[in-house]
Design a protein around this motif. Sequence first.
Motif, PDB file in Angstrom:
ATOM      1  N   UNK A  34      42.763  42.305  38.046  1.00 59.73           N
ATOM      2  CA  UNK A  34      41.910  43.258  37.585  1.00 59.73           C
ATOM      3  C   UNK A  34      41.390  42.796  36.108  1.00 59.73           C
ATOM      4  N   UNK A  35      40.246  42.190  36.029  1.00 56.55           N
ATOM      5  CA  UNK A  35      39.909  41.349  34.949  1.00 56.55           C
ATOM      6  C   UNK A  35      39.348  42.383  33.725  1.00 56.55           C
ATOM      7  N   UNK A  36      39.040  43.721  34.356  1.00 56.47           N
ATOM      8  CA  UNK A  36      38.539  44.724  33.012  1.00 56.47           C
ATOM      9  C   UNK A  36      39.755  44.815  32.002  1.00 56.47           C
ATOM     10  N   UNK A  37      41.011  44.569  32.488  1.00 62.24           N
ATOM     11  CA  UNK A  37      42.203  44.872  31.406  1.00 62.24           C
ATOM     12  C   UNK A  37      42.553  43.740  30.616  1.00 62.24           C
ATOM     13  N   UNK A  38      41.810  42.631  30.873  1.00 58.97           N
ATOM     14  CA  UNK A  38      42.003  41.132  30.148  1.00 58.97           C
ATOM     15  C   UNK A  38      40.487  40.851  29.281  1.00 58.97           C
ATOM     16  N   UNK A  39      40.835  40.187  28.122  1.00 57.21           N
ATOM     17  CA  UNK A  39      39.834  39.270  27.477  1.00 57.21           C
ATOM     18  C   UNK A  39      40.216  37.863  27.491  1.00 57.21           C
ATOM     19  N   UNK A  40      39.043  37.256  27.600  1.00 54.46           N
ATOM     20  CA  UNK A  40      39.476  35.836  27.513  1.00 54.46           C
ATOM     21  C   UNK A  40      38.489  35.011  26.512  1.00 54.46           C
ATOM     22  N   UNK A  41      39.486  34.043  25.882  1.00 48.41           N
ATOM     23  CA  UNK A  41      38.857  33.238  24.878  1.00 48.41           C
ATOM     24  C   UNK A  41      39.213  31.718  25.319  1.00 48.41           C
TER      25      UNK A  41
END
Length: 504
Positions: free
Chosen positions: A212-219
């Motif tokens: 579930x990508x909505x629960x993660x942030x990517x840097x």
Amino acid sequence: MKIRKGNFYIYFFIVVLPVLILGSYYFYHILKENDIARKKDALWVASIYQKNWDQFISETKTSLDILSLSARNELGFPAKMEPLLMQVNQNDPRYGGLYLLDHNGSLLTGSVPLRNDANFAKHPFIQEVIKTKDTIIADQVEILRNNQNIIGLATPVLDENQELQGILVADLRIDYMRNLMKVLTPENKLIVVNGGKKPILEMNVAYNETANETNWVTSPMERIPWNIKVKIAERSYKEIGIDLGKIVFIILVITHILYLLIEYFLLRKHAHQERKQNELQKLELVGTLAASTAHEIRNPLTGVKGLIQLLSEKYTDPEDRYYFNVINSELKRINEIVSEFLILGKPTAQLTDNININGTLQELKPLIMSEANSHNVSCIWQLPEEPVMVKCVKDEMKQVILNITKNAFESFDKAGTLDIRLYMYENDFCKLEIHDNGKGIPKDELEKIFRPFYTSKETGTGLGLVICKRIINSFGGSIQIDSTENFGTTVTITLPICKEKRDQ
């Protein structure tokens, strides 16, 4: 708070409904702000790791660049490089191993023989170094013989002409990286992925949790083509509940204050209506008593007056005549009081006619001027030239005007001015203003002057102004008294104008 049945709807619309609407709005707003805050926190954590990883890779590359300077001169003698590689490996816990390769990627020497396959040339990241002559990091994790997970980092060894002479390879320990990350934020869930989104390192999380990508942030990292993904923290409904509770409490306080104010004004209005109703009931009671007793009082009063007249003719002594005059004066006063009761007792349906108020004032002018002269008062008349027609009873209208002017004259302790003004007010009304600059009426008494039997005079009945108001109201008009103590009083009578004009 006890809610009266009649005010339930007011309480619902002033308190309950606003609390539900505003509470829902602020609940949504708090959730939104909480989501933004949690995402910001996750991005902040990701930025810390991104900087930490970039620093880690930069330090490792610097260390390998220094080794490459030594290796450039010792490529023909690999045995001389082995002790140096072993020493660096032992002194720096980040390394799982250090290796020196020739320009084709074949192993020359190394610090520890822990790799399962010594054929480095087949690794894509080694081929990439040969091709680009640049520092390259592997895009997948390898497992050494001691079950240690590592990631390979290779840097070229170049001569003075920037030609590839050899390759230095460092096996970076994944567990060292993980421990380094746990020191910063041990509770956060994060994962490091390569350019193909394959996991390089996980902390406190399994890779399948990233579905579930909505629960993660990517840097993204700057020095290597990897990304750091940090999981957004779960909502703390306890904190949300506390914030919402504070807002709902404030809304409840404000709405209840508003409700209490409305209740207060409604109670005042209700009390005012009850007071008016009580006054009307008093008037009805007085009218009923007047209608049933006034004539009964007047009949024997007439007989007594006739007998006094006969006695006054028989006894002509000055002392006797003095007493007869006092008796006649008191009988006259009784008769006036009875007349006032009769007016109160009259039915509201009356035979009215179109009366010129201007003409009525002209008829009363001599009487008022005479009374004014006796009180050393100057009269100012401001009357229009054209007739002002009002549907009323002429005699009763005269009684009202004389009663008000009489009260005005009695308010003077010294010389003063009485101003009588008649003018058109808007289109359908006229106004009669009687203003004096006498002693005025105290504020506490001004609220009571229209109450039956209330009087500030020693010999008054308290019915004069009540009768005036009753008469004016019966004509469809209104009477208002404004007064300031020591400055004077203004009586304003407003009456509807007749459409059919006829001089009287």
